[in-house]
Design an enzyme around this catalytic site. Sequence first.
Site, mmCIF file in Angstrom:
data_model
loop_
_atom_site.group_PDB
_atom_site.id
_atom_site.type_symbol
_atom_site.label_atom_id
_atom_site.label_comp_id
_atom_site.label_asym_id
_atom_site.label_seq_id
_atom_site.Cartn_x
_atom_site.Cartn_y
_atom_site.Cartn_z
ATOM 1 C CE LYS A 1 -2.771 0.745 3.572
ATOM 2 N NZ LYS A 1 -3.974 0.456 4.382
ATOM 3 C CG HIS B 1 -3.909 -38.027 14.481
ATOM 4 N ND1 HIS B 1 -3.755 -39.366 14.717
ATOM 5 C CD2 HIS B 1 -5.116 -37.885 13.876
ATOM 6 C CE1 HIS B 1 -4.812 -40.026 14.251
ATOM 7 N NE2 HIS B 1 -5.652 -39.146 13.738
ATOM 8 C CD GLU C 1 9.441 -7.275 6.140
ATOM 9 O OE1 GLU C 1 9.038 -6.136 5.770
ATOM 10 O OE2 GLU C 1 9.518 -7.595 7.334
ATOM 11 C CE LYS D 1 6.332 -1.903 9.870
ATOM 12 N NZ LYS D 1 5.353 -1.178 9.067
ATOM 13 N N GLY E 1 -4.505 -3.672 5.778
ATOM 14 C CA GLY E 1 -3.920 -4.845 5.139
ATOM 15 C C GLY E 1 -4.688 -6.118 5.410
ATOM 16 N NE ARG E 2 -6.099 -5.696 11.673
ATOM 17 C CZ ARG E 2 -5.432 -4.558 11.806
ATOM 18 N NH1 ARG E 2 -4.321 -4.353 11.129
ATOM 19 N NH2 ARG E 2 -5.860 -3.609 12.618
ATOM 20 C CD GLU F 1 -1.511 -6.466 11.861
ATOM 21 O OE1 GLU F 1 -2.104 -6.949 10.894
ATOM 22 O OE2 GLU F 1 -0.337 -6.034 11.795
#
Lengths: 527, 527
Positions: free
Chosen positions: A212, A387, A218, A502, A269-270, A356
């Site tokens: 955005k 399991h 990254e 950050k 974002g999420r 978040e």
Amino acid sequence: MEWKNFDLLKVYNKLDDLKDEVVLKEVMAGEEGAARVAKYQIPMSNGMTYSFAAKQVNDNVLAALQELADEAELTEKYKALYNGEMINTGEKRLVLHQLTRGQLGEDVVADGVNKREFYKAQQKKAEDFANKVHSGAIVNEDGEKFTTAVQIGIGGSDLGPRALYLSLENWAKANETLKMEAKFISNVDPDDASAILSQIDVAHSIFVLVSKSGTTLETLTNESFVKNAIEAAGLDPSKHMVAVTSETSPLAGNPDYMESFYMDDYIGGRYSSTSAVGGVILSLAFGPEVFNGILNGAAAEDELAKNTDVMKNPAMLDALIGVYERNFLGYSATAVLPYSQALSRFPAHLQQLDMESNGKSVNRYGEPVNYPTGPVIFGEPGTNGQHSFYQLLHQGSDIIPLQFVGFRNNQMENDVVIQDSTSQQKLNANVAAQIMAFACGKADEDRNKCFEGGRPSSIIVGDRLAPETLGALLAHFENKVMFQGFVWNLNSFDQEGVQLGKVLAKKVLARDTEGALTAYSELLGIY
Amino acid sequence: MEWKNFDLLKVYNKLDDLKDEVVLKEVMAGEEGAARVAKYQIPMSNGMTYSFAAKQVNDNVLAALQELADEAELTEKYKALYNGEMINTGEKRLVLHQLTRGQLGEDVVADGVNKREFYKAQQKKAEDFANKVHSGAIVNEDGEKFTTAVQIGIGGSDLGPRALYLSLENWAKANETLKMEAKFISNVDPDDASAILSQIDVAHSIFVLVSKSGTTLETLTNESFVKNAIEAAGLDPSKHMVAVTSETSPLAGNPDYMESFYMDDYIGGRYSSTSAVGGVILSLAFGPEVFNGILNGAAAEDELAKNTDVMKNPAMLDALIGVYERNFLGYSATAVLPYSQALSRFPAHLQQLDMESNGKSVNRYGEPVNYPTGPVIFGEPGTNGQHSFYQLLHQGSDIIPLQFVGFRNNQMENDVVIQDSTSQQKLNANVAAQIMAFACGKADEDRNKCFEGGRPSSIIVGDRLAPETLGALLAHFENKVMFQGFVWNLNSFDQEGVQLGKVLAKKVLARDTEGALTAYSELLGIY
């Protein structure tokens, strides 16, 4: 409309008084149990059902939760949100992700633009682009069709779109609508990009760069990584990359990309899977019709979320039961357990979405709150989880509420009958069995084989995991998290908690550190 | 040697009194912080380091933890275990997984067999088989080499071997020792097997069927699924399948399989990665030398775990700090955060290892215990997690201890310099920054941007993720969980909590249900 802390609401103490009302192992036993399952389920959109019979609620608790919904003005706050009020108080932004899939109320005009029209235009752009790639109107340097689409993004630009892709990959194969294979590069760990690049044919790949701000460390690092690989193959990166970004970012309209698709600051974002962030990669992978199916499923669920009656509003009811469990029953985690291998990464998406959004200790005005907020979210698909960590869920010291998801039919044609039942029947027999085992337990003289029961769960059941049901599932959880944020009086739409790391990472890279941070940098071989 | 409940130990109250000793944001600041990092780290095997400076401990707490280790006789109990005492009291079995990688004490003879020799013989069998497959001495019906190995198993027969395979897949590519691609089928969801079968070339695939009992529902169902596919391709299943099972299972020595490899009842599923359960598939994928490297790494860590001095025993110290956090500081979950994309499924393995071992409420004699036991374990690789659930870890209402893992170097050759740093440096700068951000936080007038700090973490640092370091990491966590089980006086080696669900699922499939279980079976479309 008033924004008040949860513990200041009149119904707060009433709910606290109700916390010992329901003994699950009693109410779920015998014919009373069967009656509960019939009574305590409500319809979602697209033929799905939200069943909460195995939760520690009864009519008294449900009435109090309705009071809570009313007193906290959940419907009004949702309405304010989709009508364009500045709900994200921290960042002073509107919250418009639902508008990417439908017009829920009044026109929302921001920055001089009708935002529904804006999002639709971006969808159309993605649709046209995908259609051209599929038809061969857009081709690579050698005039050959692209076969692979690779998303480069992290966090919300990765988890949601990746979970949705994996959810429909096999469905699309079975329905002959898998147009291109999709891959995802997210981690700044250089081995992530290397591994993906070693699996694909770069000459026939389109890379979808998603950021955005256009400044995500990254993502820009991985972009360079990929550009190097494209150039090393003797190709032109600008013929292999598109950007999904905001109109004000350095990536927007940049000739380094074949095309730019836009999102804006009003979509976190999420919450961005139904914007261009998910739209470009999913339209490329499955075709625009499939992406449209996801949007339609989500839009139907968004409509349901308008209901003031909690018994007609599964997302709101799910949210309220979760609050009741967190704040009065004292449960601090929730496990998400889809009985569908295709939903293997859906829990990871929900983990971001929920933790978040509501993993916060101050209210929307920045004042500390005196009650627990968002729980830890984790999960794996069933039957695999059975399991693995179910041992703790059944017999561990803490009670962990469970959110099951199941489908009556599998996605692919293939199944096999063994011992008179199909695999799909075995899968579903297991989830039915687990719900009852958790709720009712089982006495045994050997205490090691004794199950206390009293472990609450809900289940969402659909006919088949397909674009519409997947969209509905996505929106259900988005809206659940939103309503919980309203109850807790949080701003569920910022994420200031990710900033400090950050800042400090930049200091390390600039060698501007002292004390323990220097010592750790040395230990990790950076200095 | 005495097995006593934790709260009956003399040191229990002392530890409780020490819980407010350390204010992390103070001790980690400034030069004192640097000194702490230097002081509070101890060597693991294979050049790795366990750093616990950012945990809420000081010399007083560490001395009390040493007392706890001594009073709980952890070293003696470990010794009893590897010397073949019946530590798994519930199932009345020895616990011998460490013997798969080394002889730690006396010879262990069970069922008339020297168990170390038995495990070595199975390894040799896997080695010979893999070598023959790689050399072309064992080929398919058309005399062609096999290229793919597919593990069919669930729980411990899936999570550990899969996590290890993914951990080394790219390392093996970079080191030209990837002999065969490995795939994994686990879920009874028929779409899981279908999806894998659609990705592979059945004619060139070997299927490794893994079930200790030879009766695991999911695994046998998936075996039939795969056999159908093999037959549909006009091929003979017995020329494409091997079995890993116990000598007494129906799969043992069965002509339906090219070869049978054996494990036994003394190795629990979640501890079985270094037995034939991991050995066959990993030897096929990477070659026996690589699997041997994993074993050697694990063996070195097992040796370290013998030390009575906790400052020379990283697994024991890690275990004790975890107990201190769980029982006295009141933390109910732990996040595992490897800064290495290759470890993407390692947290899922640890989730099983830890939660299935210590998610229990009765002691080894079946008596209820009065203290919390195993925590919830969850995690994702960094930096991905930073863009997801770290918000809650930094600013949420509950404190969640963090277990970081990092490596100075990446696995593949490829890296890229952007803004004067490599991707690997950026990755590690982030983990260093996170440790400090969690520990010390940061004040801000805007409470929404305020970080309280005081959130504890440890980090394991290695030079590079390779077979030996991976084996050491695996054994570290196995031994950590074992020591915690000793402190809590649990039987960490059975899993009675998974039984009830199995029994009820069978009833559903036999239509032998009533009440709510019938109602759920109808809702899920089974009836």
